[in-house]
Write a protein that holds these residues in place. Structure first.
Motif, PDB file in Angstrom:
ATOM      1  N   UNK A   1       0.799  -1.244  -0.164  1.00 13.40           N
ATOM      2  CA  UNK A   1       0.186   0.040  -0.031  1.00 13.40           C
ATOM      3  C   UNK A   1       0.745   1.199   0.009  1.00 13.40           C
ATOM      4  N   UNK A   2       1.809   1.347   0.910  1.00 13.85           N
ATOM      5  CA  UNK A   2       2.720   2.552   1.099  1.00 13.85           C
ATOM      6  C   UNK A   2       3.391   2.948  -0.245  1.00 13.85           C
ATOM      7  N   UNK A   3       3.963   1.870  -0.886  1.00 13.50           N
ATOM      8  CA  UNK A   3       4.716   2.240  -2.089  1.00 13.50           C
ATOM      9  C   UNK A   3       3.599   2.862  -3.245  1.00 13.50           C
ATOM     10  N   UNK A   4       2.474   2.090  -3.293  1.00 14.60           N
ATOM     11  CA  UNK A   4       1.582   2.458  -4.457  1.00 14.60           C
ATOM     12  C   UNK A   4       0.951   4.006  -3.812  1.00 14.60           C
ATOM     13  N   UNK A   5       0.640   4.155  -2.708  1.00 13.42           N
ATOM     14  CA  UNK A   5       0.398   5.761  -2.385  1.00 13.42           C
ATOM     15  C   UNK A   5       1.257   6.599  -2.851  1.00 13.42           C
ATOM     16  N   UNK A   6       2.704   6.212  -2.613  1.00 17.24           N
ATOM     17  CA  UNK A   6       3.775   7.069  -2.910  1.00 17.24           C
ATOM     18  C   UNK A   6       3.746   7.322  -4.439  1.00 17.24           C
ATOM     19  N   UNK A   7       3.571   6.543  -5.213  1.00 11.65           N
ATOM     20  CA  UNK A   7       3.663   6.464  -6.690  1.00 11.65           C
ATOM     21  C   UNK A   7       2.316   7.408  -7.069  1.00 11.65           C
ATOM     22  N   UNK A   8       1.227   7.298  -6.360  1.00  9.85           N
ATOM     23  CA  UNK A   8       0.099   7.980  -6.847  1.00  9.85           C
ATOM     24  C   UNK A   8       0.027   9.309  -6.481  1.00  9.85           C
ATOM     25  N   UNK A   9       0.785   9.681  -5.304  1.00  8.95           N
ATOM     26  CA  UNK A   9       1.043  11.151  -4.975  1.00  8.95           C
ATOM     27  C   UNK A   9       1.878  11.662  -5.810  1.00  8.95           C
ATOM     28  N   UNK A  10       2.858  10.920  -6.349  1.00  3.89           N
ATOM     29  CA  UNK A  10       3.917  11.556  -7.568  1.00  3.89           C
ATOM     30  C   UNK A  10       3.151  11.962  -8.641  1.00  3.89           C
ATOM     31  N   UNK A  11       2.028  11.357  -8.715  1.00  2.00           N
ATOM     32  CA  UNK A  11       1.226  11.717 -10.261  1.00  2.00           C
ATOM     33  C   UNK A  11       0.147  12.643  -9.931  1.00  2.00           C
ATOM     34  N   UNK A  12       0.001  12.985  -8.399  1.00  2.00           N
ATOM     35  CA  UNK A  12      -1.268  13.615  -8.237  1.00  2.00           C
ATOM     36  C   UNK A  12      -1.662  14.813  -9.555  1.00  2.00           C
ATOM     37  N   UNK A  13      -0.887  15.599  -9.725  1.00  3.96           N
ATOM     38  CA  UNK A  13      -1.165  16.731 -10.597  1.00  3.96           C
ATOM     39  C   UNK A  13      -1.717  16.231 -11.803  1.00  3.96           C
ATOM     40  N   UNK A  14      -0.827  15.039 -12.452  1.00  2.00           N
ATOM     41  CA  UNK A  14      -1.106  14.609 -13.872  1.00  2.00           C
ATOM     42  C   UNK A  14      -2.641  13.935 -13.736  1.00  2.00           C
ATOM     43  N   UNK A  15      -2.881  13.097 -12.473  1.00  2.00           N
ATOM     44  CA  UNK A  15      -4.218  12.672 -12.425  1.00  2.00           C
ATOM     45  C   UNK A  15      -5.475  13.401 -12.525  1.00  2.00           C
TER      46      UNK A  15
END
Length: 725
Positions: free
Chosen positions: A642-656
């Motif tokens: 979970x933590x790894x993927x939260x970090x990946x999603x957070x890094x792409x927050x603006x693009x998402x």
């Protein structure tokens, strides 16, 4: 930088741009405030930082309403980025549970202390090793993501200076006298009121068998102190001079203890006797520390290239750095402006002209000293018709610094000339400015990026005061000025053009019109060419690209938060070699994990994308890529990773967010629902439930037709509950 802590395997670096790495791989930390929060916690690694201090540091003493909730949301994002177990605390404060040795500034301080201790204990070999390791941790200006950190930056710079002097002291004790002379000459020129380097230069010259020069170095120090301070050298430095006059061996220890503070203005006492540098008409803001570092680089590596996009302030930094060194360069500092040069063959001639040498021979237009080993020939003699050959003859046996400004459009001939001059003449040093590297052996690159937030505001205020005398940034306009500087990427040229608009617009009005920045930010100096500088600066870089590079740069404008290599390849159909060339040419920046464009460059690229007719298919590809990414991530948020993927999603927050916004605006129902369904758990776990609700509400207000499967997933996203532990 690892230790036996819950965060073993992760390292943090703030002595330069913020850099986080886990097991050697970069970790993306997205967002200015998130980086500021992490930097504040890193300053006190392992210790609790009060909520009040974090709020003041992150929001620059201007907290928004409900700042407690805002801080908690920011901490949630930080936990998702670096690991939930690393950020501890609650309402009273937070701490980062890492060892100080996992943070470069604390590791630097420890190594510097140990190096100074080894030096005091009489072990110069160990001292030199420790201090070189400590100084090697520095990658650029420290704490760049922390507003109003001037006091802490000054403290770190003082520690760095003391460590540099200790390292030199150790190397003197090891007998490396001759090797240290060039570096020490530049150090005493860059900071002439710091006494310890003067003594070290005297000892290095004396130890290298250059007794007369060592005595002359004392006279230079004595005259500088008298002229600038009305004071004599310290008894220790005077005693060293006396020992040299008597011919004593060794000449004693360092005359000034480590950490001696400098006083007054660190610039040279007078302008250079030789050279063509002109006086500047405006203040120099925000890069004083860079001047000293560039001088140190030129001492060790004779070719330094200031690298960055147009408008970053490369030319001004080069001129200031060159002037700071001019008093220590016997044959002068010469600025060669290559922007007007239209043909590769004109580069050597441009250097000859800057040096004041006529086309037909080597007679200077004004007195330029030529050393006795290479006498100047009268006009018309010698038969050297090739400008490069004549330039080589003119520079024989000279000790000079040449500034090659704006090399990017003639990069190959400029590189060839620099390579020849450096190879044939050890007394020649070259400071170049360019939007891409010269790419020759021995080149050291110094990236010139945006100004820090505080320096950018100061630059705006000083330039605005020039058109509205007495102006200061007050509380009523501070937010607008900070927004101007932020949206203009902290780039000096753009900020100065915005300040010029202060004749007729308020700061708020300027900030509100930056959506059309190329139309707004025109004018500037009447002597600047052309008369629309911001657009012209970007067009200059754009025109140097080939067709493939322009196409990829235009497509990259769709990314709101930078792009990974995978995203760039799939969305833009980009080739890694072309992407690399865009990085080399300063159109795109690469931070080790992502490719980014400055906002001004991205705005120009977006215009070109719209003109190409490819905007809709590229934005559709962008939205589809991030919809697939959100769908792939969603099941991992319910598992151990979970933590790894939260970090990946957070890094792409603006693009998402940009992908979802575009899908809603363009009535792409399937895409919008896929994104909402894939992001529901992310919004919940990262403390962004309000944003998620707003995004879903916008989608519902569109009244789009929904497929049954997507509708069910969107309902699950709206009804997401706290995950089971």
């Amino acid at each position: 930088m690892q230790g036996d802590t819950p965060g073993a395997g992760i390292g943090f670096a703030v002595l330069g741009p913020l850099d986080v790495r886990r097991d050697g791989r970069p970790v993306e930390v997205g967002g200015r405030r998130l980086r500021a929060l992490l930097t504040l916690l890193l300053l006190d690694a392992g210790r609790t930082v009060s909520t009040e201090a974090l709020v003041a540091g992150v929001w620059d003493d201007r907290p928004p309403p409900g700042v407690g909730n805002a801080l908690q949301a920011l901490v949630s994002r930080l936990r998702a980025t670096v690991g939930r177990g690393l950020v501890a605390g609650g309402s009273s404060g937070y701490r980062l549970d890492v060892s100080p040795d996992q943070v470069d500034l604390h590791l630097f301080a420890r190594l510097a202390r140990e190096g100074a201790g080894a030096l005091a204990e009489g072990d110069p070999g160990r001292a030199a090793h420790l201090l070189r390791e400590a100084l090697g941790l520095w990658r650029g200006a420290p704490l760049t993501d922390l507003p109003n950190a001037e006091a802490e930056v000054a403290r770190l710079e003082e520690l760095r200076t003391a460590a540099t002097e200790d390292r030199i002291e150790a190397e003197l004790a090891l007998g490396r006298h001759a090797d240290l002379v060039p570096e020490l000459r530049l150090l005493v020129t860059a900071d002439p009121l710091r006494e310890r380097p003067h003594g070290q230069l005297m000892r290095a010259l004396y130890g290298a068998g250059r007794r007369v020069e060592a005595l002359a170095a004392y006279e230079v120090a004595r005259s500088v102190f008298a002229e600038r301070l009305g004071a004599d050298p310290s008894p220790a430095l005077a005693g060293l001079h006396l020992a040299m006059l008597r011919g004593e061996s060794g000449c004693g220890p360092s005359p000034v203890p480590a950490g001696t503070l400098r006083t007054g203005d660190p610039r040279p006492p007078r302008p250079p006797r030789q050279g063509n540098l002109r006086a500047r008409l405006t203040s120099f803001v925000g890069r004083d520390d860079d001047v000293g570092r560039i001088g140190a680089l030129l001492a060790a590596d004779r070719l330094v290239t200031l690298l960055g996009p147009g408008g970053a302030g490369k030319t001004r930094l080069a001129v200031e750095s060159a002037e700071a060194l001019a008093a220590g360069v016997p044959d002068g500092v010469w600025l060669v402006e290559l922007a007007p040069v239209g043909d590769a063959a004109e580069v050597p001639q441009a250097v000859l002209t800057a040096l004041g040498l006529r086309d037909t021979g080597l007679v200077p237009v004004r007195p330029v000293p030529v050393m006795s080993s290479a006498p100047a020939m009268p006009s018309g003699q010698g038969g050297e018709s090739d400008p490069a050959t004549r330039l080589v003859s003119a520079l024989a046996a000279r000790d000079t610094l040449i500034v090659l400004d704006n090399c990017e459009h003639v990069v190959e001939p400029a590189a060839a000339l620099a390579d020849r001059l450096l190879a044939e003449f050890p007394g020649v040093r070259i400071l170049a400015t360019s939007r891409e590297p010269l790419g020759i052996t021995g080149e050291r690159l110094w990236p010139v990026g945006p100004l820090g937030a505080g320096h950018a505001v100061r630059l705006f205020a000083e330039r605005a005061a020039a058109v509205r005398p007495g102006y200061v940034v007050d509380d009523g306009e501070r937010d607008a000025v900070q927004r101007i500087c932020r949206e203009l990427d902290g780039m000096p040229l753009a900020i100065e053009l915005a300040a010029a608009r202060f004749r007729t617009l308020s700061a708020g009005q300027i900030a509100d019109r930056l959506g059309d920045r190329f139309r707004l930010l025109t004018g500037g100096s009447r002597t600047a060419m052309p008369r629309h500088p911001l657009r012209a600066v970007v067009e200059w870089s754009w025109d140097l690209l080939d067709a493939g590079e322009r196409a990829l740069a235009a497509r990259l404008a769709v990314f709101a938060g930078g792009a990974t290599l995978e995203a760039a390849e799939q969305v833009c159909e980009g080739d890694i070699d072309v992407l690399g060339r865009l990085v080399d040419k300063s159109l795109v920046a690469f931070d080790g994990g992502r490719y980014r464009m400055l906002e001004t460059i991205k705005a120009y690229a977006a215009e070109r994308l719209a003109e190409s007719g490819d905007e809709r298919p590229v934005r559709l590809a962008h939205a589809e890529f991030f919809a697939r990414f959100a769908e792939a991530a969603e099941p991992h948020l319910r598992r151990a990773e979970q933590l790894e993927w939260l970090a990946r999603l957070s890094a792409e927050h603006d693009n998402l967010s940009a992908a979802l916004r575009w899908a809603c605006e363009e009535a792409e129902a399937d895409l919008a629902l896929r994104l909402v369904g894939g992001l529901g758990w992310y919004w919940w776990l990262s403390g962004q439930r309000l944003e998620g609700a707003q995004r879903q509400g916008a989608d519902r207000r569109r009244g789009v037709q929904r497929r049954p499967g997507h509708r069910a997933r969107a309902r699950r996203a709206r009804g997401a509950r706290r995950p089971r532990r």
